[in-house]
Design a protein around this motif. Structure first.
Motif, short mmCIF file in Angstrom:
data_model
loop_
_atom_site.label_atom_id
_atom_site.label_comp_id
_atom_site.label_asym_id
_atom_site.label_seq_id
_atom_site.Cartn_x
_atom_site.Cartn_y
_atom_site.Cartn_z
N SER A 145 0.82 -1.21 0.00
CA SER A 145 0.00 0.00 0.00
C SER A 145 0.85 1.27 0.00
CB SER A 145 -0.94 0.00 1.21
OG SER A 145 -0.19 0.01 2.42
N SER A 146 2.13 1.14 0.35
CA SER A 146 3.01 2.31 0.36
C SER A 146 3.79 2.47 -0.95
CB SER A 146 3.98 2.21 1.54
OG SER A 146 4.82 1.07 1.39
N CYS A 147 3.54 1.61 -1.94
CA CYS A 147 4.25 1.70 -3.22
C CYS A 147 3.68 2.85 -4.05
CB CYS A 147 4.10 0.39 -4.00
SG CYS A 147 5.00 -0.99 -3.26
N PRO A 148 4.51 3.50 -4.92
CA PRO A 148 4.01 4.57 -5.79
C PRO A 148 3.04 4.03 -6.83
CG PRO A 148 6.27 3.99 -6.36
CD PRO A 148 5.96 3.27 -5.09
N VAL A 149 2.14 4.93 -7.30
CA VAL A 149 1.14 4.53 -8.29
C VAL A 149 1.80 4.37 -9.65
CG1 VAL A 149 -1.01 5.18 -9.42
CG2 VAL A 149 -0.65 5.73 -7.00
N VAL A 150 1.52 3.27 -10.34
CA VAL A 150 2.10 2.97 -11.66
C VAL A 150 0.96 2.81 -12.66
CG1 VAL A 150 3.53 1.36 -12.97
CG2 VAL A 150 4.07 1.84 -10.58
N ASP A 151 1.14 3.42 -13.87
CA ASP A 151 0.13 3.30 -14.93
C ASP A 151 0.15 1.87 -15.47
OD1 ASP A 151 -1.70 3.64 -16.89
OD2 ASP A 151 -0.42 4.86 -18.21
N SER A 152 -0.97 1.20 -15.33
CA SER A 152 -1.04 -0.21 -15.74
C SER A 152 -1.96 -0.42 -16.93
CB SER A 152 -1.54 -1.06 -14.56
OG SER A 152 -2.84 -0.64 -14.16
N SER A 153 -2.26 0.68 -17.69
CA SER A 153 -3.15 0.54 -18.84
C SER A 153 -2.36 0.12 -20.07
CB SER A 153 -3.88 1.86 -19.11
OG SER A 153 -2.94 2.89 -19.39
N CYS A 154 -2.97 -0.69 -20.95
CA CYS A 154 -2.37 -1.17 -22.19
C CYS A 154 -3.35 -0.96 -23.33
CB CYS A 154 -2.00 -2.66 -22.09
SG CYS A 154 -0.75 -3.04 -20.83
N GLN A 155 -2.82 -0.86 -24.58
CA GLN A 155 -3.68 -0.69 -25.73
C GLN A 155 -4.36 -2.01 -26.06
OE1 GLN A 155 -1.24 0.48 -29.02
NE2 GLN A 155 -0.03 -1.39 -29.04
N ALA A 156 -5.31 -1.94 -27.00
CA ALA A 156 -6.08 -3.12 -27.37
C ALA A 156 -5.15 -4.22 -27.85
CB ALA A 156 -7.10 -2.78 -28.45
N GLY A 157 -5.40 -5.44 -27.41
CA GLY A 157 -4.59 -6.59 -27.80
C GLY A 157 -3.47 -6.88 -26.84
N TYR A 158 -3.35 -6.07 -25.79
CA TYR A 158 -2.28 -6.28 -24.82
C TYR A 158 -2.88 -6.26 -23.41
CZ TYR A 158 0.91 -5.40 -28.69
OH TYR A 158 1.58 -5.47 -29.87
N GLN A 159 -2.22 -6.94 -22.50
CA GLN A 159 -2.68 -7.00 -21.13
C GLN A 159 -1.54 -6.67 -20.18
OE1 GLN A 159 -3.98 -10.97 -20.33
NE2 GLN A 159 -2.07 -11.93 -20.97
N PRO A 160 -1.87 -5.99 -19.07
CA PRO A 160 -0.81 -5.65 -18.12
C PRO A 160 -0.37 -6.88 -17.33
CG PRO A 160 -2.93 -4.90 -17.30
CD PRO A 160 -3.18 -5.43 -18.67
N VAL A 161 0.91 -7.05 -17.16
CA VAL A 161 1.47 -8.17 -16.40
C VAL A 161 2.26 -7.60 -15.23
CG1 VAL A 161 3.01 -10.16 -16.45
CG2 VAL A 161 1.57 -9.64 -18.43
N LEU A 162 1.86 -8.06 -14.02
CA LEU A 162 2.49 -7.58 -12.80
C LEU A 162 3.63 -8.51 -12.41
CD1 LEU A 162 2.51 -5.77 -10.23
CD2 LEU A 162 0.89 -7.38 -9.24
#
Length: 753
Positions: free
Chosen positions: A469-486
């Protein structure tokens, strides 16, 4: 005599040490030795061994028989003096009460139907009322569990209060009143009441009979009368001070009970009754006869549905044998009467009623009686009656119930404890922990927390731990055809996001699953395939040219226009109608009548791009055949209505007298010109464009005649004309006929100039 009383003359009184004195006179006392009667042996009617007692002055010994009342199975009873009977009552009854109250003791049996049948009853509980305390020993859950209630409240066993002790051996509940030597033993459906003659001799009554070693007065009613059968007597001992609304009222005396049917064989195939007469119990036969228990076993075998009911007869007989020191391991010879003991205890048919414990006082004298039950194995003893734990060595019991030896040190709930021999208790104090040095947490997401020390669970330590919960916010959005991987790299706390290709097809920012149609081109059929594009790692879109379907249904034709990009379409060209299950196709303007019905008409009209079928019925005008010329009746040209030539207006030869004029030449005199005139069958249907029929009155026979015409220049020229001899109706063109008629009328008018 009172100690301070002055003896009267000739009065005898106790002096001391079993010595009597008699007052003579003038303070003269005669010493008289107290002579005891000879000690004579007796035989106990209940089969028990006689006990040696002393009289009220504790001077003379004598033999007496302690009382023992038993009941088991389907209400089989043995009275205090050893008389056997059966009784199937369904109520609460007095087993024993004092005739003259001395110790305030009453014992009741609460009977109810066994197995849900009306033919047998069992003691579901034994109630012991002592000094205004009501103890109920009950079997619950079908006899699988025994429990003691005091005033309706269940008690934790062992119970020891106000002179009453209640123990649970695992097979029996045992209630003891040490002060008066009473012991009540209760199992699932059996009971035994031990009463010492010293306290209750000649002073009991109830279903257990008297306590006087005389069976003759055991069947005594509450009013003191004796009856021959104890089975009759038992029904009159209903407990009057217990609420029993369903108890039946006993029959009025005298009455005779039907003689019981003699049962010689068990009614179950795997009966265990025969064991009572077998070598299993042979050692006990010389002390206690198995006959009455065998008869009870046969009765239960035939009147109770549960085969285990036979076990109560064997169990009760084994308990009677144990009182003579004969211990029989009879349960090993059966499959339905096995014993279930906890894993830390072992079964014994002759264990002590009060097993020794670590907490026993050196001055404690246990009850001298054995009983069947579950006991500590050899070499172990109970830590205490309350704990029920078997231990190798005596010491303390820690808060978790674990035995500890004297002087043993241990940790419990983060406390340092020791078992104290002086108090036989555990002493504990809080454990001391060292002060923790806080660490430095520099990496993103790591925070300092206080947690349990893995090396010492009782202490805490400060550590760097990940807190996402103390980690900085990261943009996890991807364009169509792609998925975010953590992903979280090893040793790090905060996640890192990457966009990886999804297993889909992509077209114009829209994802498609394999098998889905992709709208790529109107003239191509495209879908998402399972083939992977090596560059994008997406699934590939595969297309095929569209195949046009040029086949149209009847009434339509395939038309491809300039506006159609790929394929044409089927365009309707006919009216389509269904007549009696048959499809009919009509072009625009066509008229159709069903066969045999020319008056019904169907027409097809093309209006605003739609083909409309219209149905109508021709209505004929009134027709009077009597007005027709003979032979002229026929159907009109429409094939529906009848027409004819009327008698007065029919077609015939008419004549007109006039000049003949031709090319500006005229006959010198008027000539009779004949022509045809009259009605014929003609019609014109304007609802059917272009469909008309004319039946005109025309010449049917004519001749040519010649006449001289005088011209304006004075010349005379011959002119041949037609002279109508006969007329008739004939079909002709309506338009032509109209034209000829017009010309004829014009010619006639010219002739009149």
């Amino acid at each position: 005599m009172r100690e301070d009383a002055i003896p009267l003359q000739n009065e005898t009184f106790w002096l001391c040490n079993c010595t009597l004195a008699r007052c003579i006179e003038n303070n003269v006392v005669e010493i008289i030795s107290y002579e005891c009667p000879s000690l004579e042996p007796i035989k106990c009617a209940n089969g028990k061994q006689p006990v040696l007692l002393t009289d009220e002055m504790s001077c003379c010994p004598y033999y007496a028989c302690d009382c023992d009342c038993e009941g088991w199975g389907s209400s089989h009873y043995i009275t205090n003096d050893g008389l056997t009977y059966s009784f199937q009552g369904n109520c609460t009854y007095v087993l024993m009460e004092e005739i003259t109250p001395q110790y305030n003791l009453k014992i009741y049996a609460d009977n109810s139907n066994c197995d849900g049948t009306q033919s047998s009853s069992c003691a579901r509980s034994i109630i012991v009322d002592y000094n205004s305390q009501a103890f109920a020993l009950k079997s619950i859950q079908g006899g699988a569990e025994l429990q003691c209630f005091l005033g309706g409240t269940p008690q934790t066993l062992p119970f020891d209060n106000n002179g009453v002790t209640v123990l649970n051996t695992g097979v029996y509940l045992v209630l003891e009143i040490a002060k008066i030597g009473v012991a009540v033993t209760y199992g699932a459906t059996e009971f035994q009441i031990d009463l010492p003659y010293q306290y209750f001799g000649n002073n009991t009554q109830g279903q257990c009979g008297t306590c006087n070693n005389n069976q003759a007065d055991d069947c005594m009613l509450p009013d003191g009368r004796l009856v021959e059968s104890c089975s009759v007597m038992a029904d009159y001992w209903q407990a009057t001070n217990v609420y029993n609304p369903d108890c039946p009222v006993p029959l009025s005396l005298p009455f005779n009970l039907p003689k019981p049917v003699l049962i010689e064989q068990p009614c179950t195939t795997n009966s265990v009754c025969h064991l009572l007469r077998s070598s299993v119990f042979e050692e006990c036969h010389q002390y206690v006869s198995p006959h009455r228990y065998y008869e009870g076993c046969l009765f239960d075998s035939c009147h109770m549905t549960n085969p285990a009911a036979e076990c109560t007869s064997l169990q009760t007989y084994a308990m009677a044998c144990a009182q003579f020191g004969v211990c029989i391991h009879w349960r090993n010879h059966t499959t339905i009467c096995t014993s279930d003991c906890p894993v830390d205890k072992v079964y014994s048919p002759c264990g002590p009623v009060e097993p020794p414990t670590c907490m026993d006082s050196p001055h404690h004298i246990p009850v001298d009686k054995v009983i069947e039950g579950c006991f500590c194995p050899e070499g172990k003893k109970l830590f205490s009656k309350e704990s029920g734990l078997c231990v190798d060595k005596c010491g303390c019991l820690d808060p978790a119930g674990v035995p500890r030896e004297f002087g043993e040190r241990f940790t419990h709930n983060c406390q340092e404890c020791i078992c104290m021999e002086s108090t036989k208790t555990v002493m504990c104090k809080a454990k001391e922990c060292s002060t923790a040095v806080p660490p430095i947490c520099n990496s993103p997401g790591f925070v300092t927390i206080n947690e349990t020390n893995p090396e010492d669970p009782c202490c805490t330590t400060l550590s760097c731990r990940c807190d996402s919960s103390s980690c900085p916010v990261v943009d996890s959005s991807c364009q169509a055809g792609y998925q975010p991987v953590l992903t979280v790299p090893e040793g790090e706390c905060c996640p890192q996001f990457t966009c990886e290709p999804k297993k889909v097809c992509v077209h114009e920012g829209v994802e498609y699953q394999p098998g889905q149609t992709v709208p790529l081109s109107e003239c191509q059929e495209c879908s998402c395939s399972w083939n992977v594009d090596p560059e994008t790692q997406h699934y590939q879109i595969e297309c095929n040219s569209v195949t046009c379907d040029v086949q149209c249904e009847p009434g339509f034709e395939y038309v491809r226009s300039d506006s159609d990009k790929c394929c044409g379409k089927c365009v309707q060209t006919h009216c389509i109608m269904n007549k009696n299950g048959t499809k009919m196709f009509l072009q625009h303007g066509a008229v159709w009548s069903p066969p045999g019905d020319t008056c019904e008409r169907y027409t097809c009209t093309h209006i605003a791009g739609s083909f409309i079928t219209t149905n109508y019925q021709i209505r004929c005008p009134p027709f009077d055949q009597s007005r027709c010329q003979p032979g002229t009746v026929q159907l009109a040209a429409d094939g529906c209505c009848k027409v004819c030539v009327e008698k007065e207006t029919g077609c015939k030869v008419e004549a007109v007298v006039d000049y003949i004029i031709h090319n500006k030449c005229q006959s010198e005199e008027k000539i009779a010109l004949t022509y045809c005139q009259g009605d014929c069958n003609s019609y014109s249907k304007y609802s059917e464009l272009g469909d008309s029929s004319c039946s005109c009155c025309q010449e049917s026979h004519s001749t040519n005649r010649t006449v001289n015409l005088r011209c304006l220049n004075g010349d005379v020229v011959p002119y041949t004309y037609t002279h109508v001899e006969e007329c008739s109706c004939s079909v002709t063109s309506c338009h032509k006929a109209t034209s000829l008629s017009s010309r004829r009328r014009r010619s006639l008018r010219l002739a009149g100039v």
